[in-house]
Design a protein around this motif. Structure first.
Motif, mmCIF file in Angstrom:
data_model
loop_
_atom_site.group_PDB
_atom_site.id
_atom_site.type_symbol
_atom_site.label_atom_id
_atom_site.label_comp_id
_atom_site.label_asym_id
_atom_site.label_seq_id
_atom_site.Cartn_x
_atom_site.Cartn_y
_atom_site.Cartn_z
ATOM 1 N N GLU A 46 0.840 -1.197 0.000
ATOM 2 C CA GLU A 46 0.000 0.000 0.000
ATOM 3 C C GLU A 46 0.879 1.253 0.000
ATOM 4 O OE1 GLU A 46 -3.611 2.025 2.640
ATOM 5 O OE2 GLU A 46 -2.618 0.172 3.310
ATOM 6 N N LYS A 47 0.502 2.246 -0.776
ATOM 7 C CA LYS A 47 1.291 3.483 -0.856
ATOM 8 C C LYS A 47 0.935 4.382 0.330
ATOM 9 C CE LYS A 47 2.649 5.063 -4.828
ATOM 10 N NZ LYS A 47 2.741 5.680 -6.182
ATOM 11 N N VAL A 48 1.558 4.056 1.434
ATOM 12 C CA VAL A 48 1.324 4.779 2.673
ATOM 13 C C VAL A 48 2.678 5.170 3.248
ATOM 14 C CG1 VAL A 48 1.246 2.633 4.010
ATOM 15 C CG2 VAL A 48 0.120 4.689 4.896
ATOM 16 N N VAL A 49 2.747 6.341 3.879
ATOM 17 C CA VAL A 49 4.004 6.863 4.381
ATOM 18 C C VAL A 49 3.748 7.612 5.684
ATOM 19 C CG1 VAL A 49 3.810 8.974 2.998
ATOM 20 C CG2 VAL A 49 6.057 8.243 3.817
ATOM 21 N N ALA A 50 4.719 7.566 6.599
ATOM 22 C CA ALA A 50 4.646 8.302 7.858
ATOM 23 C C ALA A 50 5.696 9.403 7.865
ATOM 24 C CB ALA A 50 4.852 7.369 9.046
ATOM 25 N N LEU A 51 5.255 10.634 8.090
ATOM 26 C CA LEU A 51 6.173 11.756 8.273
ATOM 27 C C LEU A 51 6.445 11.904 9.763
ATOM 28 C CD1 LEU A 51 4.644 14.439 5.852
ATOM 29 C CD2 LEU A 51 6.436 12.745 5.384
ATOM 30 N N THR A 52 7.717 11.906 10.136
ATOM 31 C CA THR A 52 8.092 12.026 11.544
ATOM 32 C C THR A 52 9.000 13.228 11.737
ATOM 33 O OG1 THR A 52 10.065 10.590 11.457
ATOM 34 C CG2 THR A 52 7.930 9.517 11.769
ATOM 35 N N PHE A 53 8.856 13.858 12.909
ATOM 36 C CA PHE A 53 9.554 15.114 13.195
ATOM 37 C C PHE A 53 10.290 14.977 14.515
ATOM 38 C CE2 PHE A 53 5.541 15.796 10.995
ATOM 39 C CZ PHE A 53 5.974 16.390 9.826
ATOM 40 N N GLY A 76 0.918 13.605 11.699
ATOM 41 C CA GLY A 76 2.358 13.414 11.830
ATOM 42 C C GLY A 76 2.689 12.715 13.129
ATOM 43 N N THR A 77 3.930 12.263 13.233
ATOM 44 C CA THR A 77 4.438 11.674 14.470
ATOM 45 C C THR A 77 5.594 12.537 14.948
ATOM 46 O OG1 THR A 77 3.781 9.443 13.813
ATOM 47 C CG2 THR A 77 5.436 9.631 15.547
ATOM 48 N N PHE A 78 5.454 13.094 16.152
ATOM 49 C CA PHE A 78 6.442 14.000 16.718
ATOM 50 C C PHE A 78 7.216 13.279 17.817
ATOM 51 C CE2 PHE A 78 3.458 16.734 14.686
ATOM 52 C CZ PHE A 78 4.110 17.910 14.376
ATOM 53 N N PHE A 79 8.517 13.063 17.588
ATOM 54 C CA PHE A 79 9.375 12.486 18.615
ATOM 55 C C PHE A 79 9.993 13.640 19.403
ATOM 56 C CE2 PHE A 79 8.966 8.928 15.712
ATOM 57 C CZ PHE A 79 8.771 7.881 16.601
ATOM 58 N N GLY A 195 5.240 2.164 2.863
ATOM 59 C CA GLY A 195 5.611 1.821 4.228
ATOM 60 C C GLY A 195 6.788 2.586 4.780
ATOM 61 N N SER A 196 7.279 3.598 4.052
ATOM 62 C CA SER A 196 8.452 4.359 4.509
ATOM 63 C C SER A 196 8.147 5.203 5.742
ATOM 64 C CB SER A 196 8.966 5.272 3.395
ATOM 65 O OG SER A 196 9.802 4.591 2.499
ATOM 66 N N ILE A 197 9.200 5.418 6.524
ATOM 67 C CA ILE A 197 9.182 6.354 7.644
ATOM 68 C C ILE A 197 10.193 7.448 7.318
ATOM 69 C CG2 ILE A 197 9.626 6.682 10.096
ATOM 70 C CD1 ILE A 197 8.835 3.749 10.511
ATOM 71 N N VAL A 198 9.694 8.660 7.144
ATOM 72 C CA VAL A 198 10.540 9.797 6.765
ATOM 73 C C VAL A 198 10.917 10.576 8.023
ATOM 74 C CG1 VAL A 198 10.684 11.924 5.402
ATOM 75 C CG2 VAL A 198 9.379 9.954 4.535
ATOM 76 N N GLN A 224 1.788 11.359 -6.286
ATOM 77 C CA GLN A 224 2.252 10.012 -6.620
ATOM 78 C C GLN A 224 1.357 8.922 -6.016
ATOM 79 O OE1 GLN A 224 6.396 9.310 -5.881
ATOM 80 N NE2 GLN A 224 7.046 10.798 -7.419
ATOM 81 N N GLY A 225 0.276 9.343 -5.376
ATOM 82 C CA GLY A 225 -0.682 8.370 -4.860
ATOM 83 C C GLY A 225 -0.462 7.948 -3.426
ATOM 84 N N TYR A 226 0.406 8.663 -2.685
ATOM 85 C CA TYR A 226 0.671 8.276 -1.303
ATOM 86 C C TYR A 226 -0.385 8.838 -0.354
ATOM 87 C CZ TYR A 226 5.125 6.034 -2.143
ATOM 88 O OH TYR A 226 6.091 5.149 -2.552
ATOM 89 N N ARG A 227 -0.680 8.044 0.669
ATOM 90 C CA ARG A 227 -1.549 8.438 1.767
ATOM 91 C C ARG A 227 -0.681 8.557 3.022
ATOM 92 N NH1 ARG A 227 -4.022 5.498 5.730
ATOM 93 N NH2 ARG A 227 -3.432 3.515 4.757
ATOM 94 N N PHE A 228 -1.017 9.504 3.887
ATOM 95 C CA PHE A 228 -0.203 9.789 5.071
ATOM 96 C C PHE A 228 -0.848 9.215 6.324
ATOM 97 C CE2 PHE A 228 0.691 12.987 1.916
ATOM 98 C CZ PHE A 228 2.076 13.035 1.905
ATOM 99 N N THR A 229 -0.009 8.677 7.202
ATOM 100 C CA THR A 229 -0.481 8.157 8.471
ATOM 101 C C THR A 229 0.595 8.379 9.516
ATOM 102 O OG1 THR A 229 -1.463 6.230 9.582
ATOM 103 C CG2 THR A 229 0.387 5.807 8.102
ATOM 104 N N THR A 230 0.285 8.021 10.766
ATOM 105 C CA THR A 230 1.295 8.062 11.816
ATOM 106 C C THR A 230 2.119 6.792 11.799
ATOM 107 O OG1 THR A 230 -0.225 7.044 13.405
ATOM 108 C CG2 THR A 230 -0.237 9.466 13.263
ATOM 109 N N VAL A 231 3.180 6.753 12.599
ATOM 110 C CA VAL A 231 3.988 5.543 12.687
ATOM 111 C C VAL A 231 3.135 4.358 13.144
ATOM 112 C CG1 VAL A 231 5.800 4.433 14.055
ATOM 113 C CG2 VAL A 231 6.237 6.641 12.974
#
Length: 235
Positions: A46-53, A76-79, A195-198, A224-231
């Motif tokens: 699945e084209k899903v990605v997590a943006l982390t800060f 987003g996921t904030f560390f 499934g990437s974690i950025v 590009q068809g990506y959906r955003f989620t948390t980690v």
């Protein structure tokens, strides 16, 4: 006889060198640890990605990041660093209140290598308490500062059934890429997979380029068809 002894000494030095190299690689390895669960990317089609800060929160930056995420309707996921959260609890409450995930980035942001179990427990538990005070009630994952996590931290997390989260896309690691928001965007778009974690470092005044890259990065990935989620949403 002297040649034989010299040969053994050379062979021993080579073996010790290889062991030292292997040990250094083990200590620095982002995608491996001796104990517990570690996630740097989730295997999925699945084209899903997590943006982390990482780092913060900080008044010079966090509100701007949150404004972009709200405008784009992206979680987003904030560390967060415990000492920064203690200094700016209102920003932590805003992060939680707007539906983002909060992870533990330790209290002091010290490298978690050759530290004592007591030190690890204090770093994690103090920060956990501050995170709960924001109102966040989800799973608190942990990201070691600089990705360094030898022995005591993974052991503590394994004993407490906690997850270590690293990443597979990090534009800020290259000085040339980090110097230009457009290059940050291109790097992320080129390297992201399902499934990437950025990992991004948008906090503090030094994170200006990462902040400027965030909106265009989201737009390009969506194109590009990506959906955003948390980690945690990655699975």
């Amino acid at each position: 006889m002297r040649w034989r002894v010299a040969g053994r000494l050379v062979a021993g030095a080579v073996v010790l060198g290889l062991l030292a190299f292997g040990f250094r690689e083990l200590v620095s390895a982002r995608g491996f640890q001796l104990f517990g669960d570690l996630t740097e990317r989730v295997e999925t089609s699945e084209k899903v990605v997590a943006l982390t800060f990482d780092d913060g929160p900080h008044p010079a930056s966090t509100a701007e990041v949150l404004d972009v995420l709200r405008e784009k309707r992206v979680p987003g996921t904030f560390f967060l660093i415990g000492r920064d959260l203690a200094a700016h609890p209102e920003l932590g409450r805003r992060i939680a209140g707007e539906g983002h995930e909060i992870g533990n980035h330790t209290y002091s942001h010290e490298r978690m290598v050759f530290v004592t179990p007591g030190f690890v427990a204090g770093e994690i538990e103090r920060t956990d308490s501050l995170i709960r005070a924001t109102g966040f009630r989800g799973e608190i994952t942990v990201r070691p500062p600089h990705g360094k996590k030898f022995l005591a931290l993974p052991h503590y997390l394994a004993e407490h059934h906690r997850r270590t989260i690293t990443w597979d896309v990090e534009p800020n690691s290259s000085a040339a890429v980090d110097a230009d928001p457009a290059r940050i965007v291109e790097h992320v778009v080129r390297h992201v997979r399902p499934g990437s974690i950025v990992l991004l470092h948008p906090h503090y005044p030094s994170g200006r380029n990462s902040r400027d890259s965030l909106g265009p990065m989201i737009d390009r990935l969506r194109d590009q068809g990506y959906r955003f989620t948390t980690v945690s949403g990655l699975g």
